[in-house]
Structures are given as C-alpha cells and as structure tokens.
Design a protein around this motif. Structure first.
Motif, PDB file in Angstrom:
ATOM      1  N   LEU A 109       0.814  -1.209   0.000  1.00 36.07           N
ATOM      2  CA  LEU A 109       0.000   0.000   0.000  1.00 36.07           C
ATOM      3  C   LEU A 109       0.851   1.264   0.000  1.00 36.07           C
ATOM      4  O   LEU A 109       0.494   2.266  -0.606  1.00 36.07           O
ATOM      5  CB  LEU A 109      -0.932   0.006   1.210  1.00 36.07           C
ATOM      6  N   ILE A 110       1.948   1.197   0.727  1.00 36.85           N
ATOM      7  CA  ILE A 110       2.865   2.333   0.788  1.00 36.85           C
ATOM      8  C   ILE A 110       4.236   1.803   1.181  1.00 36.85           C
ATOM      9  O   ILE A 110       4.343   0.871   1.984  1.00 36.85           O
ATOM     10  CB  ILE A 110       2.373   3.409   1.789  1.00 36.85           C
ATOM     11  N   ASP A 111       5.277   2.383   0.610  1.00 38.91           N
ATOM     12  CA  ASP A 111       6.630   1.896   0.910  1.00 38.91           C
ATOM     13  C   ASP A 111       7.647   3.009   0.708  1.00 38.91           C
ATOM     14  O   ASP A 111       8.037   3.331  -0.414  1.00 38.91           O
ATOM     15  CB  ASP A 111       6.982   0.706   0.017  1.00 38.91           C
ATOM     16  N   ASN A 112       8.044   3.635   1.803  1.00 42.98           N
ATOM     17  CA  ASN A 112       9.172   4.569   1.772  1.00 42.98           C
ATOM     18  C   ASN A 112      10.224   4.124   2.789  1.00 42.98           C
ATOM     19  O   ASN A 112      11.020   4.917   3.263  1.00 42.98           O
ATOM     20  CB  ASN A 112       8.722   6.009   2.063  1.00 42.98           C
ATOM     21  N   LEU A 113      10.192   2.823   3.087  1.00 42.89           N
ATOM     22  CA  LEU A 113      11.016   2.267   4.159  1.00 42.89           C
ATOM     23  C   LEU A 113      12.491   2.598   4.011  1.00 42.89           C
ATOM     24  O   LEU A 113      13.172   2.885   4.984  1.00 42.89           O
ATOM     25  CB  LEU A 113      10.830   0.743   4.203  1.00 42.89           C
ATOM     26  N   ASP A 114      13.005   2.558   2.809  1.00 36.48           N
ATOM     27  CA  ASP A 114      14.441   2.728   2.597  1.00 36.48           C
ATOM     28  C   ASP A 114      14.845   4.140   2.202  1.00 36.48           C
ATOM     29  O   ASP A 114      15.952   4.360   1.710  1.00 36.48           O
ATOM     30  CB  ASP A 114      14.921   1.727   1.541  1.00 36.48           C
ATOM     31  N   ALA A 115      13.955   5.088   2.424  1.00 31.16           N
ATOM     32  CA  ALA A 115      14.336   6.482   2.180  1.00 31.16           C
ATOM     33  C   ALA A 115      15.472   6.851   3.134  1.00 31.16           C
ATOM     34  O   ALA A 115      15.424   6.525   4.311  1.00 31.16           O
ATOM     35  CB  ALA A 115      13.145   7.403   2.392  1.00 31.16           C
ATOM     36  N   PRO A 116      16.516   7.515   2.647  1.00 29.13           N
ATOM     37  CA  PRO A 116      17.651   7.849   3.522  1.00 29.13           C
ATOM     38  C   PRO A 116      17.254   8.858   4.586  1.00 29.13           C
ATOM     39  O   PRO A 116      16.335   9.664   4.383  1.00 29.13           O
ATOM     40  CB  PRO A 116      18.672   8.442   2.545  1.00 29.13           C
ATOM     41  N   ALA A 117      17.927   8.785   5.729  1.00 26.20           N
ATOM     42  CA  ALA A 117      17.650   9.737   6.803  1.00 26.20           C
ATOM     43  C   ALA A 117      17.889  11.155   6.300  1.00 26.20           C
ATOM     44  O   ALA A 117      18.791  11.411   5.501  1.00 26.20           O
ATOM     45  CB  ALA A 117      18.539   9.445   8.013  1.00 26.20           C
ATOM     46  N   ILE A 118      17.075  12.073   6.779  1.00 29.05           N
ATOM     47  CA  ILE A 118      17.159  13.466   6.346  1.00 29.05           C
ATOM     48  C   ILE A 118      17.574  14.312   7.553  1.00 29.05           C
ATOM     49  O   ILE A 118      17.140  14.050   8.677  1.00 29.05           O
ATOM     50  CB  ILE A 118      15.802  13.922   5.773  1.00 29.05           C
ATOM     51  N   ASN A 119      18.429  15.295   7.356  1.00 26.95           N
ATOM     52  CA  ASN A 119      18.901  16.085   8.495  1.00 26.95           C
ATOM     53  C   ASN A 119      18.343  17.507   8.520  1.00 26.95           C
ATOM     54  O   ASN A 119      18.782  18.339   9.295  1.00 26.95           O
ATOM     55  CB  ASN A 119      20.422  16.115   8.554  1.00 26.95           C
ATOM     56  N   THR A 120      17.380  17.782   7.653  1.00 23.41           N
ATOM     57  CA  THR A 120      16.686  19.066   7.698  1.00 23.41           C
ATOM     58  C   THR A 120      15.363  18.955   6.961  1.00 23.41           C
ATOM     59  O   THR A 120      15.263  18.250   5.962  1.00 23.41           O
ATOM     60  CB  THR A 120      17.537  20.188   7.078  1.00 23.41           C
TER      61      THR A 120
END
Length: 206
Positions: A109-120
């Motif tokens: 249904l939704i998959d952003n699991l492997d999006a890299p960590a964001i620092n801002t």
C-alpha cells in the motif's frame, strides 16, 4: 564593487541553503522542555547526551492476519529546525525520523522504508519532507512522541515506548480512530492499524 557584492550574496545563499550555521550553545535534550521560548537563541543545539533514542533505533515488524507493518526509526543528530521556515530563527536538535512499509493481502500500500535519513526539513518540498515522520524524546524521557506521516499532510500522532525486557516497541496512536472516521482520511493505510500495536525487532537487525 557590484562584483564583490554578488560574490558575497552567493556565499550567503550557499550558507543558508546548506544549513551551515554554527552551533553556539549545547544543551541536554531535556532542556528543550524547560527553556523559555524567549530564551531560545539562534544556534542552540539540543543533544541526546544520555542516549535515550538509542534503544529505538532499527527496523520493527508487526503482522496480524494479512496486514504487515514494517517501521524504521533512524536517529539524526544536528537536525536543523527553523520556526516558520525562516533562516533567522533556527536551532538544532537530535531527533528520530521514521519511514515505513505497509502490506495488505500481499499488496504493497505504501513503501518509503528505505528512504535515507534526512537532516533538515527546512526549505524542502512537500513530496520530499512529508514522506518522513518525526519523533522527539517525550517529556518524561521514557518514550518518543511525534507523528508518522502517511501521505502528504496526513499526520498520525503517536507515542512510542520501548520494552527493554523483550526488546520490543509499543505504539499508541492518539485519536487515530477519530481521524479515520473522516472521509478524507478513511483510505489512509495507517487507518488499518489498531490504536495500540506491539512491534518486534525485524530479523534483518539481528
């Protein structure tokens, strides 16, 4: 003269867009809950010196019947924050950012699991920054509080508790059932979850 002014403007813009502002004061994270907003200064940094975030770091797994929910929590140090997206009023803090994957009846249904960590989140487009949830250390220091983000502008506020005996986490959603009764929210994947769920550490983290 105009040439030098132009160069200075370029350097200033690079500094602002790159968030390369100096850290001026460092506080233990719990200070965030006690410092008066008028005493907050540009360049303040609220650091997780006690490592309260650390037990939550990792990927967590929940399954019931044909529903699978996989949550990733990543610790981000020096996350840049600003009030009302203004660069003249900003600070840093350590936070957890969350991404997840949800599967129902073998359909993703939704998959952003492997999006890299964001620092801002500063000056980021909605499509980029709204795929991340964000959590802070709770005022009692024994939980995380924040929100999971489902799709653009859909925030599901929750508290997360770590069980050090079983190495599991428990998520308690705040008013998720009420929110999901609205037609604009009813089709959101997170509405499929119970108000309270327990997740085990995902095997890939072992």
């Amino acid at each position: 003269m105009q040439k030098y002014i132009f160069i200075l403007l370029i350097l200033f813009y690079s500094c602002v867009t790159g968030q390369k502002f100096p850290v001026k004061r460092v506080f233990e994270y719990s200070k965030w809950y006690t410092i008066n907003s008028k005493d907050l200064k540009k360049g303040d940094y609220f650091e997780d010196k006690e490592g309260k975030y650390n037990p939550y770091i990792g990927t967590w797994y929940y399954k019931k019947n044909d529903l699978v929910f996989i949550l990733k929590l990543q610790k981000v140090q020096f996350l840049f924050a600003s009030k009302d997206d203004k660069d003249y009023y900003w600070w840093y803090m350590d936070r957890m950012v969350s991404t997840f994957k949800m599967i129902k009846d073998n359909i993703v249904l939704i998959d952003n699991l492997d999006a890299p960590a964001i620092n801002t989140f500063y000056q980021k487009g909605k499509k980029e920054k709204y795929q991340y949830g964000s959590f802070m250390i709770g005022a009692d220091k024994n939980s995380l509080e924040g929100q999971l983000r489902d799709t653009i502008l859909k925030d599901f506020y929750a508290d997360i508790y770590y069980n050090n005996i079983d190495d599991k986490i428990k998520i308690k959603f705040n008013k998720i059932s009420f929110s999901c009764k609205h037609s604009v929210m009813g089709n959101e994947p997170l509405c499929l979850l119970p108000i309270e769920i327990e997740l085990s550490r995902y095997k890939s983290d072992n």
